[in-house]
Design an enzyme around this catalytic site. Structure first.
Site, mmCIF file in Angstrom:
data_model
loop_
_atom_site.group_PDB
_atom_site.id
_atom_site.type_symbol
_atom_site.label_atom_id
_atom_site.label_comp_id
_atom_site.label_asym_id
_atom_site.label_seq_id
_atom_site.Cartn_x
_atom_site.Cartn_y
_atom_site.Cartn_z
ATOM 1 C CB THR A 130 -0.956 0.017 1.206
ATOM 2 O OG1 THR A 130 -0.192 -0.115 2.400
ATOM 3 C CG2 THR A 130 -1.967 -1.109 1.111
ATOM 4 C CB CYS A 131 4.314 2.054 0.959
ATOM 5 S SG CYS A 131 4.157 1.721 2.712
#
Length: 163
Positions: A130-131
């Site tokens: 998700t980064c």
């Protein structure tokens, strides 16, 4: 000043004298745009055709194309069905956001392929980062296996504690 001008001035002066010998320097001064490609690098524009040609010859391309088709079919299936798994859940799994933010994503969501062998036989779960908004799709040979794996992974995640 010394490094940029004085140190190379002798070499530039000899280069200029050499160009004058055959009248090239005068031609360059009269038609600078005609000689620009000879002295200045201009990168060619990046196009889809260039990128597609760069991928030709990769041994993994054919299975990846199958997974892209599976992914598109899977998204259509999820979009059509009513139930716990929706497109917002897939977006949340990949990016951490249930909806597209007003200014969009940075970086844009992307998909890469998971070619490594599964940890346990029969389980090849898709991880997400998700980064960087990246989903790693497992490379499987049958759509049923792909769908089952994606359903299992997406239905059994916490989603940052969101309901």
């Amino acid at each position: 000043m010394f490094q940029l001008v004085h140190r190379v001035s002798g070499a530039l002066q000899r280069f200029r004298e050499g160009m004058k010998t055959l009248g090239v320097l005068d031609a360059i001064r009269m038609h600078p745009d005609a000689f620009r490609p000879l002295f200045c690098h201009e990168p060619s524009p990046l196009t889809a055709d260039v990128l597609e040609r760069s991928a030709v010859g990769r041994n993994k391309r054919r299975p990846e194309e199958c997974v892209v088709a599976f992914w598109r079919d899977y998204l259509l299936d999820v979009e059509e069905q009513e139930g716990p798994l929706q497109l917002g859940g897939i977006l949340a799994f990949t990016t951490g956001a249930n909806d597209i933010p007003p200014l969009g994503f940075s970086p844009l969501p992307s998909v890469v392929f998971l070619h490594e062998l599964p940890l346990r036989q029969g389980r090849h779960l898709p991880p997400a980062n998700t980064c960087i908004n990246c989903l790693r799709l497992p490379v499987l040979k049958k759509f049923e296996d792909f769908k089952e794996t994606m359903d299992f992974a997406l239905k059994n995640t916490q989603g940052f504690g969101q309901e």
